[in-house]
Write an enzyme that holds these catalytic residues in place. Structure first.
Site, PDB file in Angstrom:
ATOM      1  CD  GLU A   4      10.482  12.081  12.003  1.00 14.29           C
ATOM      2  OE1 GLU A   4       9.433  11.477  12.319  1.00 14.29           O
ATOM      3  OE2 GLU A   4      11.357  11.581  11.276  1.00 14.29           O
TER       4      GLU A   4
ATOM      5  CE  LYS B 261      -1.914   2.409   3.304  1.00 13.40           C
ATOM      6  NZ  LYS B 261      -1.734   3.762   2.740  1.00 13.40           N
TER       7      LYS B 261
ATOM      8  N   GLY C 113       4.010   2.930  13.797  1.00 10.51           N
ATOM      9  CA  GLY C 113       4.867   1.766  14.040  1.00 10.51           C
ATOM     10  C   GLY C 113       4.475   1.064  15.330  1.00 10.51           C
TER      11      GLY C 113
ATOM     12  N   GLY D  63       7.329   4.609   8.241  1.00  4.99           N
ATOM     13  CA  GLY D  63       6.433   5.727   8.525  1.00  4.99           C
ATOM     14  C   GLY D  63       6.671   6.247   9.926  1.00  4.99           C
ATOM     15  CB  SER D  64       4.546   8.301  12.100  1.00  6.43           C
ATOM     16  OG  SER D  64       3.391   7.509  12.158  1.00  6.43           O
ATOM     17  CB  THR D  65       7.786   6.626  16.131  1.00  7.33           C
ATOM     18  OG1 THR D  65       9.052   6.798  15.487  1.00  7.33           O
ATOM     19  CG2 THR D  65       7.995   5.791  17.380  1.00  7.33           C
ATOM     20  CD  GLU D  66       0.296   8.879  16.125  1.00  8.60           C
ATOM     21  OE1 GLU D  66       0.868   9.763  15.437  1.00  8.60           O
ATOM     22  OE2 GLU D  66      -0.913   8.860  16.350  1.00  8.60           O
TER      23      GLU D  66
ATOM     24  CD  GLU E  33      13.333   3.917   7.686  1.00  6.13           C
ATOM     25  OE1 GLU E  33      13.254   4.784   8.589  1.00  6.13           O
ATOM     26  OE2 GLU E  33      13.290   4.164   6.486  1.00  6.13           O
TER      27      GLU E  33
HETATM   28  P1  NAI Z   1       1.980   7.614   8.815  1.00  2.18           P
HETATM   29  O1  NAI Z   1       2.910   6.812   9.604  1.00  2.18           O
HETATM   30  O2  NAI Z   1       0.596   7.783   9.299  1.00  2.18           O
HETATM   31  O3  NAI Z   1       1.878   7.031   7.325  1.00  2.18           O
HETATM   32  C1  NAI Z   1       2.732   6.088   6.761  1.00  2.18           C
HETATM   33  C2  NAI Z   1       1.923   4.995   6.087  1.00  2.18           C
HETATM   34  O4  NAI Z   1       1.221   4.242   7.067  1.00  2.18           O
HETATM   35  C3  NAI Z   1       0.871   5.480   5.105  1.00  2.18           C
HETATM   36  O5  NAI Z   1       0.848   4.604   4.007  1.00  2.18           O
HETATM   37  C4  NAI Z   1      -0.410   5.363   5.912  1.00  2.18           C
HETATM   38  O6  NAI Z   1      -1.537   5.208   5.116  1.00  2.18           O
HETATM   39  C5  NAI Z   1      -0.157   4.131   6.721  1.00  2.18           C
HETATM   40  N1  NAI Z   1      -0.935   4.004   7.953  1.00  2.18           N
HETATM   41  C6  NAI Z   1      -1.447   4.990   8.732  1.00  2.18           C
HETATM   42  N2  NAI Z   1      -2.076   4.467   9.801  1.00  2.18           N
HETATM   43  C7  NAI Z   1      -1.957   3.116   9.704  1.00  2.18           C
HETATM   44  C8  NAI Z   1      -2.383   2.024  10.508  1.00  2.18           C
HETATM   45  N3  NAI Z   1      -3.045   2.208  11.641  1.00  2.18           N
HETATM   46  N4  NAI Z   1      -2.077   0.786  10.109  1.00  2.18           N
HETATM   47  C9  NAI Z   1      -1.377   0.572   8.988  1.00  2.18           C
HETATM   48  N5  NAI Z   1      -0.972   1.562   8.180  1.00  2.18           N
HETATM   49  C10 NAI Z   1      -1.235   2.828   8.538  1.00  2.18           C
HETATM   50  O7  NAI Z   1       2.656   9.035   8.597  1.00  2.18           O
HETATM   51  P2  NAI Z   1       1.924  10.399   8.192  1.00  2.18           P
HETATM   52  O8  NAI Z   1       0.653  10.550   8.948  1.00  2.18           O
HETATM   53  O9  NAI Z   1       1.851  10.460   6.724  1.00  2.18           O
HETATM   54  O10 NAI Z   1       2.972  11.463   8.716  1.00  2.18           O
HETATM   55  C11 NAI Z   1       2.968  11.884  10.067  1.00  2.18           C
HETATM   56  C12 NAI Z   1       4.372  12.042  10.581  1.00  2.18           C
HETATM   57  O11 NAI Z   1       5.047  10.785  10.537  1.00  2.18           O
HETATM   58  C13 NAI Z   1       5.276  12.947   9.792  1.00  2.18           C
HETATM   59  O12 NAI Z   1       5.121  14.276  10.153  1.00  2.18           O
HETATM   60  C14 NAI Z   1       6.617  12.429  10.138  1.00  2.18           C
HETATM   61  O13 NAI Z   1       7.051  12.971  11.355  1.00  2.18           O
HETATM   62  C15 NAI Z   1       6.400  10.956  10.294  1.00  2.18           C
HETATM   63  N6  NAI Z   1       6.768  10.198   9.090  1.00  2.18           N
HETATM   64  C16 NAI Z   1       7.971   9.572   9.069  1.00  2.18           C
HETATM   65  C17 NAI Z   1       8.358   8.897   7.948  1.00  2.18           C
HETATM   66  C18 NAI Z   1       9.654   8.226   7.884  1.00  2.18           C
HETATM   67  O14 NAI Z   1      10.112   7.879   6.800  1.00  2.18           O
HETATM   68  N7  NAI Z   1      10.297   7.968   8.988  1.00  2.18           N
HETATM   69  C19 NAI Z   1       7.556   8.865   6.733  1.00  2.18           C
HETATM   70  C20 NAI Z   1       6.281   9.511   6.875  1.00  2.18           C
HETATM   71  C21 NAI Z   1       5.940  10.154   8.007  1.00  2.18           C
END
Ligand code: NAI
Ligand code: MG
Length: 812
Positions: free
Chosen positions: A396, A191, A248, A243-246, A265
């Protein structure tokens, strides 16, 4: 003649737009509406949501919100394709990966433009960094596919893999996920992020044209709920998430006890450390790359600039001058440095955190020019006068915002660098190679760049320490994430039929009943005479035998119900004391030489051997396994200690061949403080099989021995005491296994927990581990500890270490 500085002042940039014609045509071909790519075909579009170009804030396409049913369909397509894909020869899979690399190269400009339109990042970056790295990733992994059988003997594909990726490097993250998974023989449901699905959909078409069999790659679009449906799907065998630690953490909890393999990651707050002898002009360009690359939306962005006091003012002056000349604008303009922020929600987040920084008293500086008003732009931003504990120094920001702090000594720089729960990456700038290579191992991060930053390559693993997640992507170390130990004809049977289920206290009898190995004569022998019950049972903490906090003991019975001895009942407080002792010992133990640690392991073996009969007698008395079997367990324990004595100076890292003038040095580092919760069976061997690799690689441990048969462990204290094991390196707390394991798993100063027991316990440990995202190695699967193939070796050493890649460029 004018100087470069004058040219910069007088020359105006004209626009240098990249054509979007091909990308627009591709969108048009799909009428700008997309279903999912499942089982080699496009599904009918369902409920749609907009895909927005962040530099214009206009919708450029609509994609389908993935439902549970869509996820079901994709997972069954992947499951259906699995046997044939896994059954291909390595060479056949290598050809497929090679075809993907070629496909990406053939469509590189289309992908670069599409990515810039969808994400808002500059074409300069997508064209020169993202897409070439994507192709490189498939090329590199075509190689691993080819070498799979010879380089990963005894391992096989995990199965159906669910992959969830973020929006900051949409296609690059896709390639980091898909390439190793396919090379290892898995099939995929991926996804893309809701903000940036287009390059993944375009890739599906490229994969289709490249002849990837239907069902091997499935792309489902949607938001977090779609991701959650993948995570929770019972037929998915592994989840890989960036994605986000939250989120994760949510995924760690959602998969706890499911047996799904997991790699995460996550975020970072990476230090960029500048010592006073650094070349400051290079540093300035480094900072630009570190924090303004991709508008700062980079998990490993060098977002904390730590500068040695003496050069801080000079560096900041140079930096402000450089910032004044950065150009923000249309991502398709080939001459811009920075494009747009991905979405309004992210822009708001950045604004909010910057406001908070100002409110908390830091000084904010931005260049004098203004950003475009159409679209979601944010200027490069510099904070000084930042307190290490302030929000902007800890959280972050994921935007083009740099916070600066100063330090006086190298020691202070390390303390400041590590003052974060994250541990993804770090940059170290100094002309003194001794200093750089002294600092690199001291920083808790998965990647350290010396006089460079944001270098990536498929040959070099990438991934975090601590709350930045676990697992590596890229290189040999990344391949392990998509492989598991091969099982012959389903679950590997243990040869003497021991199970982790059922009545532990009766394990000896159960083993006897189903045993084929120990001779009948041996099992009929009465337990060897055991010493009378005259010892005061204690715990072993910080090198001392100590009374349990609450002063309770439990009686330990043999298989016939006879009293064998007593063991102390450890509690929360005892575990806390043990963790403290393990921490106190960690620094010097982790820095001791492999030779030294090996000597100690051999010495333990020697001292155990001298008391072999006594230990065999105790084991036989507790478990009723018979004296021959007990003697085998002791012999195997001694041999195992030799194994790890041998490994202690041989578990080498690697020097990766990366395409720079320089090297990436992959070092196997200890994880730190490991909680070791032993299996109930094989009370001595089960413990030594875990403590051995942990010690050999430089970790310190808190051991919870076999609950029904703890006395082999309590007898072991005196062996440790006479074997030069430094205080606190091994701490042993007996008592209620799962209760104590929970305390370990919840403890923020424990970096990893290993747990061998029941499924319920595995779930508990994995759930509790999410608090500080500690590494877990928790399993309820049977293991024959006597069999060296199952009970020792690289699998254990890998679990005990994490790889740090130190990039060292050459040349002046
Ligand atoms: P996110 O962690 O919510 O999104 C990343 C992916 O996870 C997206 O594909 C999203 O649809 C999916 N996702 C969201 N909730 C999920 C769940 N409960 N179960 C499974 N998949 C889920 O990140 P978001 O909201 O786009 O960004 C928020 C913050 O996260 C950013 O401001 C940044 O600080 C951090 N972030 C860090 C990243 C990294 O590479 N370390 C990448 C993206 C965001
Ligand atoms: Mg978008």
């Amino acid at each position: 003649m004018s100087t470069v500085a004058e040219i910069f002042q007088t020359m105006e940039y004209g626009p240098a737009p990249e054509s979007d014609k091909e990308a627009v045509a591709w969108l048009g071909k799909h009428e700008r509406v997309f279903g999912h790519y499942i089982g080699g075909a496009w599904t009918e579009p369902g409920q749609l949501f907009d895909v927005v170009n962040p530099s214009t804030s206009r919708a450029i396409a609509r994609v389908t919100e993935g439902t549970k049913r869509d996820v079901d369909a994709a997972v069954s397509a992947a499951a259906g394709a699995l046997p044939a894909w896994k059954g291909l020869t390595p060479h056949a899979r290598a050809r497929h990966l090679y075809a993907l690399a070629r496909g990406v190269q053939k469509h590189s400009r289309l992908l670069a433009v599409l990515e810039a339109m969808d994400n808002g990042k500059s074409i300069r970056e997508t064209r020169d960094i993202d897409i070439p790295l994507v192709a490189r990733h498939f090329h590199h992994h075509a190689g691993w596919a080819q070498l799979l059988d010879s380089e990963f003997v005894g391992y096989e594909a995990i199965g159906v893999v669910g992959q969830i990726i973020p929006w900051n490097f949409p296609l690059l993250m896709l390639s980091w996920k898909i390439a190793p998974a396919l090379a290892a023989g898995n099939t995929i449901i991926l996804k893309p992020a809701e903000f940036t699905p287009l390059s993944a959909l375009c890739f599906a078409e490229i994969a289709d044209a490249a002849g990837i069999p239907p069902g091997v790659i499935n792309i489902v679009t949607g938001h977090g709920e779609t991701g959650a449906a993948i995570v929770e799907h019972p037929d998915v065998d592994k989840i890989a998430f960036t994605g986000s630690t939250e989120v994760g953490r949510i995924i760690r909890r959602a998969t706890a006890g499911s047996g799904k393999k997991l790699s995460l990651e996550l975020g970072g707050k990476s230090p960029f450390i500048v010592y006073e002898d650094a070349d400051l002009d290079s540093v300035v360009e480094g900072v630009v790359d570190a924090i303004w690359f991709n508008q700062g939306q980079v998990c490993c962005a060098g977002s904390r600039l730590l500068v040695q006091e003496g050069v801080a003012e000079r560096l900041l002056a140079k930096l402000r001058a450089r910032m004044e000349r950065l150009r923000v604008g249309s991502p398709l303009d080939k001459a811009v440095d920075m494009g747009a922020i991905v979405a309004p929600v992210q822009l708001e987040r950045i604004r909010g955190l910057v406001r908070q920084g100002v409110d908390e008293g830091a000084t904010m500086w931005q260049p004098s020019w203004a950003c475009p008003t159409e679209g979601y732009f944010y200027p490069p931003t510099l904070f000084t006068d930042v307190q290490p504990s302030s929000t902007i120094a800890q959280v972050e920001i994921f935007g083009p915002v740099l916070v600066t702090m100063t330090f006086r000594t190298p020691e202070e720089s390390v303390a400041l660098a590590n003052n974060t729960p994250y541990g993804l990456a770090a940059s170290v700038w100094t002309e003194n190679i001794n200093l750089a290579l002294d600092i690199a191992p001291k920083i808790k991060a998965g990647v350290v760049w010396v006089n460079s930053t944001n270098l990536f390559d498929a040959a070099s693993g990438f991934g975090g320490y601590r709350e930045s997640g676990f697992g590596r992507e890229g290189g040999r170390e990344g391949m392990w994430e998509y492989l598991r130990r091969a099982v012959a004809g389903g679950r590997r049977a243990t040869d003497d039929g021991r199970r982790t289920t059922g009545d532990h206290v009766m394990r000896g009898n159960a083993a006897r009943r189903s045993s084929s190995r120990p001779s009948p004569a041996a099992s009929r022998q009465p337990p060897v005479a055991h010493p009378p019950i005259d010892r005061t049972p204690k715990l072993f903490i910080g090198g001392k035998q100590t009374r349990p906090d609450q002063g309770y003991t439990r009686r330990i019975y043999g298989p016939g119900g006879e009293l064998v001895g007593e063991s102390p009942e450890g509690n929360r407080k005892d575990i806390r004391n043990a963790v403290e002792a393990a921490h106190a010992a960690a620094k010097s133990w982790s820095r001791s030489t492999g030779h030294n640690r090996g000597q100690i392991l051999y010495y333990i073996a020697e001292n155990l051997s001298a008391r072999g009969e006594e230990f065999a007698g105790r084991i036989a008395a507790m478990t009723g396994c018979g004296s021959r079997q007990a003697a085998r367990e002791v012999d195997a324990s001694i041999s195992r200690l030799f194994t790890y004595g041998a490994w202690a100076d041989k578990y080498d890292g690697a020097v990766h061949s990366v395409p720079i003038r320089g090297v990436a040095i992959a070092m196997n580092e200890p994880i730190g403080v490991i909680g070791v919760v032993c299996a109930n069976e094989y009370p001595l061997l089960g413990m030594i099989s875990l403590v051995g690799p942990a010690l050999a690689t430089g970790n310190t441990t808190i051991v919870i021995p076999s609950e029904p048969h703890p006395l082999a462990a309590t007898d072991f204290y005196s062996v440790l005491e006479t074997s030069d094991v430094p205080s606190g390196v091994v701490n042993i707390v007996t008592g209620a296994k799962d209760g104590l394991a929970k305390v370990l798993a919840e403890h923020d100063d424990v970096e990893a927990v290993w747990y061998f027991g029941e499924r319920e316990g595995v779930k508990m440990v994995e759930l509790a581990s999410a608090s500080n995202m500690k590494r877990t190695w928790a399993t309820w699967h049977e293991r024959d500890w006597l069999d060296p193939e199952q009970g020792e070796g690289r699998e254990f050493l890998r679990a005990a270490t994490q790889v740090k890649n130190v990039w060292v460029p050459y040349g002046e």
